[in-house]
Design a protein around this motif. Structure first.
Motif, PDB file in Angstrom:
ATOM      1  N   GLN A  65      -7.834  12.085  -0.612  1.00 22.01           N
ATOM      2  CA  GLN A  65      -8.939  11.621  -1.442  1.00 22.01           C
ATOM      3  C   GLN A  65      -8.317  10.573  -2.367  1.00 22.01           C
ATOM      4  O   GLN A  65      -7.137  10.693  -2.747  1.00 22.01           O
ATOM      5  CB  GLN A  65      -9.527  12.796  -2.234  1.00 22.01           C
ATOM      6  CG  GLN A  65     -10.744  12.377  -3.026  1.00 22.01           C
ATOM      7  CD  GLN A  65     -11.567  13.572  -3.513  1.00 22.01           C
ATOM      8  OE1 GLN A  65     -11.348  14.699  -3.097  1.00 22.01           O
ATOM      9  NE2 GLN A  65     -12.501  13.303  -4.411  1.00 22.01           N
ATOM     10  N   ARG A  66      -9.080   9.539  -2.707  1.00 26.13           N
ATOM     11  CA  ARG A  66      -8.504   8.457  -3.515  1.00 26.13           C
ATOM     12  C   ARG A  66      -8.887   8.632  -4.977  1.00 26.13           C
ATOM     13  O   ARG A  66      -9.986   9.132  -5.287  1.00 26.13           O
ATOM     14  CB  ARG A  66      -9.009   7.094  -3.026  1.00 26.13           C
ATOM     15  CG  ARG A  66      -9.157   6.933  -1.530  1.00 26.13           C
ATOM     16  CD  ARG A  66      -7.886   7.196  -0.758  1.00 26.13           C
ATOM     17  NE  ARG A  66      -8.036   6.759   0.644  1.00 26.13           N
ATOM     18  CZ  ARG A  66      -7.157   6.965   1.585  1.00 26.13           C
ATOM     19  NH1 ARG A  66      -6.043   7.642   1.324  1.00 26.13           N
ATOM     20  NH2 ARG A  66      -7.353   6.523   2.807  1.00 26.13           N
ATOM     21  N   GLU A  67      -8.004   8.194  -5.852  1.00 25.05           N
ATOM     22  CA  GLU A  67      -8.321   8.261  -7.296  1.00 25.05           C
ATOM     23  C   GLU A  67      -9.533   7.384  -7.559  1.00 25.05           C
ATOM     24  O   GLU A  67      -9.524   6.206  -7.185  1.00 25.05           O
ATOM     25  CB  GLU A  67      -7.105   7.782  -8.108  1.00 25.05           C
ATOM     26  CG  GLU A  67      -7.286   7.930  -9.605  1.00 25.05           C
ATOM     27  CD  GLU A  67      -7.720   9.360  -9.961  1.00 25.05           C
ATOM     28  OE1 GLU A  67      -8.918   9.529 -10.290  1.00 25.05           O
ATOM     29  OE2 GLU A  67      -6.891  10.287  -9.892  1.00 25.05           O
ATOM     30  N   CYS A 100       0.843  -1.197   0.000  1.00 26.78           N
ATOM     31  CA  CYS A 100       0.000   0.000   0.000  1.00 26.78           C
ATOM     32  C   CYS A 100       0.876   1.244   0.000  1.00 26.78           C
ATOM     33  O   CYS A 100       0.592   2.216  -0.677  1.00 26.78           O
ATOM     34  CB  CYS A 100      -0.912  -0.042   1.228  1.00 26.78           C
ATOM     35  SG  CYS A 100      -2.033   1.342   1.368  1.00 26.78           S
ATOM     36  N   GLU A 101       1.948   1.197   0.774  1.00 24.67           N
ATOM     37  CA  GLU A 101       2.742   2.415   0.995  1.00 24.67           C
ATOM     38  C   GLU A 101       4.172   2.306   0.457  1.00 24.67           C
ATOM     39  O   GLU A 101       5.116   2.743   1.102  1.00 24.67           O
ATOM     40  CB  GLU A 101       2.776   2.735   2.491  1.00 24.67           C
ATOM     41  CG  GLU A 101       1.425   3.088   3.065  1.00 24.67           C
ATOM     42  CD  GLU A 101       0.786   4.321   2.420  1.00 24.67           C
ATOM     43  OE1 GLU A 101       1.497   5.288   2.142  1.00 24.67           O
ATOM     44  OE2 GLU A 101      -0.433   4.279   2.187  1.00 24.67           O
ATOM     45  N   GLY A 102       4.341   1.670  -0.699  1.00 25.39           N
ATOM     46  CA  GLY A 102       5.677   1.628  -1.289  1.00 25.39           C
ATOM     47  C   GLY A 102       6.425   0.356  -0.928  1.00 25.39           C
ATOM     48  O   GLY A 102       6.310  -0.150   0.175  1.00 25.39           O
ATOM     49  N   GLY A 154      -4.363  -0.738   6.308  1.00 26.41           N
ATOM     50  CA  GLY A 154      -5.563  -1.468   5.870  1.00 26.41           C
ATOM     51  C   GLY A 154      -6.345  -0.726   4.800  1.00 26.41           C
ATOM     52  O   GLY A 154      -7.400  -1.183   4.359  1.00 26.41           O
ATOM     53  N   GLN A 155      -5.818   0.423   4.386  1.00 30.97           N
ATOM     54  CA  GLN A 155      -6.574   1.333   3.517  1.00 30.97           C
ATOM     55  C   GLN A 155      -7.239   0.687   2.298  1.00 30.97           C
ATOM     56  O   GLN A 155      -8.430   0.875   2.068  1.00 30.97           O
ATOM     57  CB  GLN A 155      -5.638   2.450   3.039  1.00 30.97           C
ATOM     58  CG  GLN A 155      -6.295   3.395   2.068  1.00 30.97           C
ATOM     59  CD  GLN A 155      -5.280   4.161   1.242  1.00 30.97           C
ATOM     60  OE1 GLN A 155      -4.226   4.526   1.745  1.00 30.97           O
ATOM     61  NE2 GLN A 155      -5.587   4.412  -0.017  1.00 30.97           N
ATOM     62  N   LEU A 156      -6.478  -0.078   1.518  1.00 33.14           N
ATOM     63  CA  LEU A 156      -7.026  -0.575   0.255  1.00 33.14           C
ATOM     64  C   LEU A 156      -8.243  -1.461   0.514  1.00 33.14           C
ATOM     65  O   LEU A 156      -9.231  -1.412  -0.215  1.00 33.14           O
ATOM     66  CB  LEU A 156      -5.952  -1.339  -0.533  1.00 33.14           C
ATOM     67  CG  LEU A 156      -4.622  -0.604  -0.799  1.00 33.14           C
ATOM     68  CD1 LEU A 156      -3.743  -1.413  -1.740  1.00 33.14           C
ATOM     69  CD2 LEU A 156      -4.833   0.790  -1.357  1.00 33.14           C
ATOM     70  N   GLY A 180       4.992  16.350  15.545  1.00 35.64           N
ATOM     71  CA  GLY A 180       5.250  15.848  14.188  1.00 35.64           C
ATOM     72  C   GLY A 180       3.978  15.344  13.516  1.00 35.64           C
ATOM     73  O   GLY A 180       2.863  15.563  13.999  1.00 35.64           O
ATOM     74  N   GLU A 181       4.183  14.616  12.412  1.00 33.73           N
ATOM     75  CA  GLU A 181       3.028  14.141  11.630  1.00 33.73           C
ATOM     76  C   GLU A 181       2.279  13.053  12.395  1.00 33.73           C
ATOM     77  O   GLU A 181       2.864  12.048  12.783  1.00 33.73           O
ATOM     78  CB  GLU A 181       3.536  13.579  10.298  1.00 33.73           C
ATOM     79  CG  GLU A 181       2.427  13.051   9.430  1.00 33.73           C
ATOM     80  CD  GLU A 181       2.916  12.008   8.421  1.00 33.73           C
ATOM     81  OE1 GLU A 181       4.047  12.118   7.911  1.00 33.73           O
ATOM     82  OE2 GLU A 181       2.140  11.076   8.155  1.00 33.73           O
ATOM     83  N   ILE A 182       0.983  13.272  12.595  1.00 36.26           N
ATOM     84  CA  ILE A 182       0.203  12.258  13.314  1.00 36.26           C
ATOM     85  C   ILE A 182      -0.832  11.583  12.403  1.00 36.26           C
ATOM     86  O   ILE A 182      -1.308  10.504  12.710  1.00 36.26           O
ATOM     87  CB  ILE A 182      -0.491  12.825  14.579  1.00 36.26           C
ATOM     88  CG1 ILE A 182      -1.295  14.094  14.264  1.00 36.26           C
ATOM     89  CG2 ILE A 182       0.521  13.078  15.674  1.00 36.26           C
ATOM     90  CD1 ILE A 182      -2.117  14.613  15.459  1.00 36.26           C
TER      91      ILE A 182
END
Ligand code: AMO
Length: 431
Positions: free
Chosen positions: A360-362, A163-165, A186-188, A353-355
């Motif tokens: 938006q998904r294609e 999912c992330e590279g 779990g996004q996809l 930092g980034e949390i």
């Protein structure tokens, strides 16, 4: 009657038993002060005649640090401190006296020693407090989503697709099926689920073979992913900021004893209100240049950059609409600029930092197919994902919140390794 220390306030004047551990002891043969903990809180037991018989005095004398005990006595409000209760002890049942001196003492220990003894270090007051805050954050997230129409969907840990590279995948040989990976997000799968249930979230361990030795990276961390049909970029950021406010409010409401132990300054917390600041990536780069950073357009934000962007802000900062070239294949191209994507990173205040990372998904089959191919991903493994754009495709967005990053921000823990019970880092998988 057995009670939990957290309920002592309801038993003032009554004789009760608490079951726990003695983490410290002061006194002499004439009077002992036992510092007790039972997991729900802390309480002092005063052991002195006449309430304590000579046998009870002897039992108190025998106890050493971290011995387990059942202690009986009358609960009294502390004479000086509000909301603090103590016990006039008249009975001690020793469950187990430590056979050796407890390794973690009050003196300073180095991080390696503490991490090697993580199974014991977890008992320390500060570590106890951090784990309790973690639990409250989890509850707050569940409640927020259920209130807002999301249901929990459990996504798989063993996955054939990245999912992330591809650079941070943990590989596993899966019977005759070839290599599979531990989930990075779990996004996809949530994207498939929302076409059934509309809005969904998951909460589970995710894995990244990150070769980063920073204070913010784990190789196994817990991520809450959320996904919602018909929600576009702006609305997704609104959901994210409302969720962060719900978490902060809940922690302020339920974790005051823990935050006190952690010596957390509550003032910055109270200022966290919507709307959060929104900067486009382009604006963020300009702002960073004006603050002396030498970051170049097209580079990811470093720790220092994130610090600079939030230093004058009371609320977390969204940096959104990043260059397409440095972001994953599934993000939707910005309709107003094909070089950018409709995504956001949420940067916490006070060095958090980034949390959150979201987008938006294609939703166009053709564009997504091209992106999968461009990325060099194995097309067959993504056909099911592309199918979602073939049958009733809708605009949709989602985001992932790193639980440990949020807990670190809220507790101001020095290092992310303290925010998870048993941290997995590049150089540590034990105990
Ligand atoms: P992303 O890769 O930005 O997005 O991760 C989401 C959030 O997870 C946390 N995080 C980490 N925490 C600890 N250690 C790490 N190594 C680590 N890496 C990431 C951060 C980050 O913001 N699929 C998307 C989410 C989505 O769009 O739904 C994703 O994984 O808090």
């Amino acid at each position: 009657m057995n009670i939990l220390i957290q309920d002592a306030k309801n038993h003032v004047g009554q004789e009760v038993t608490i079951r726990g551990w003695m983490y410290n002891k002061r006194g002499s043969g004439k009077i002992w002060f036992l510092e007790l903990r039972d997991g729900s809180g802390f309480m002092q037991g005063v052991v002195a005649p006449p309430a304590a018989s000579p046998d009870v005095m002897q039992a108190a004398e025998k106890l050493v640090m971290e011995s387990s005990v059942k202690v009986t006595g009358k609960v009294a409000a502390h004479p000086k401190f509000k909301d603090v209760y103590e016990m006039q002890v008249n009975g001690i049942e020793i469950v187990h006296v430590c056979e050796e001196e407890y390794p973690i003492s009050k003196k300073e220990h180095g991080p390696d020693f503490l991490l090697n003894n993580r199974h014991l270090w977890l008992r320390s007051r500060k570590q106890w407090a951090i784990q309790r805050v973690r639990d409250v954050v989890i509850q707050a997230v569940y409640d927020f989503f259920h209130k807002n129409g999301f249901i929990k969907i459990d996504t798989p840990i063993l996955t054939p697709n990245a999912c992330e590279g591809a650079t941070t995948l943990f590989e596993i040989e899966y019977f005759d099926e070839g290599t599979v990976y531990l989930s990075q997000s779990g996004q996809l799968y949530l994207e498939a689920a929302i076409m059934s249930v509309g809005r969904a979230f998951d909460f589970g361990p995710t894995f990244r073979a990150e070769k980063s030795k920073t204070k913010r990276h784990l190789t196994e961390f817990w991520m809450m992913d959320a996904e919602a049909a018909f929600v576009e970029h702006e609305e997704s950021m609104e959901i994210q900021e409302s969720m962060i406010c719900a978490i902060v409010e809940r922690v302020l409401r339920d974790c005051l004893p823990e935050l006190t132990i952690l010596e957390r300054n509550l003032e910055p917390f109270k200022k966290i209100k919507t709307p959060f600041t929104r900067l486009t990536y382009t604006e963020a780069i300009e702002k960073l240049h004006s603050l002396g950073s030498d970051i170049k357009f097209g580079e990811d934000l470093g720790n220092d950059d994130e610090g600079l962007l939030t230093q004058d802000s009371d609320v977390p900062v969204f940096v959104h609409k990043w260059p397409k070239a440095i972001k994953p294949f599934y993000m939707k191209t910005d309709p107003t600029n094909p070089e950018l994507v409709c995504n956001d990173d949420l940067i916490a205040t006070e060095g958090g930092g980034e949390i959150i990372g979201g987008s938006q998904r294609e939703d166009s089959y053709e564009k997504l197919k091209a992106a999968v191919e461009k990325e060099g991903l194995k097309g067959t493994e993504y056909q099911w994902y592309l199918d979602l754009r073939k049958y009733g495709s809708v605009p949709h967005s989602g985001f992932g919140l790193g639980l440990e990053r949020v807990v670190r921000w809220l507790t101001q823990a020095e290092h992310i390794r303290e925010t998870i019970p048993f941290p997995r880092l590049m150089e540590r998988v034990r105990p």
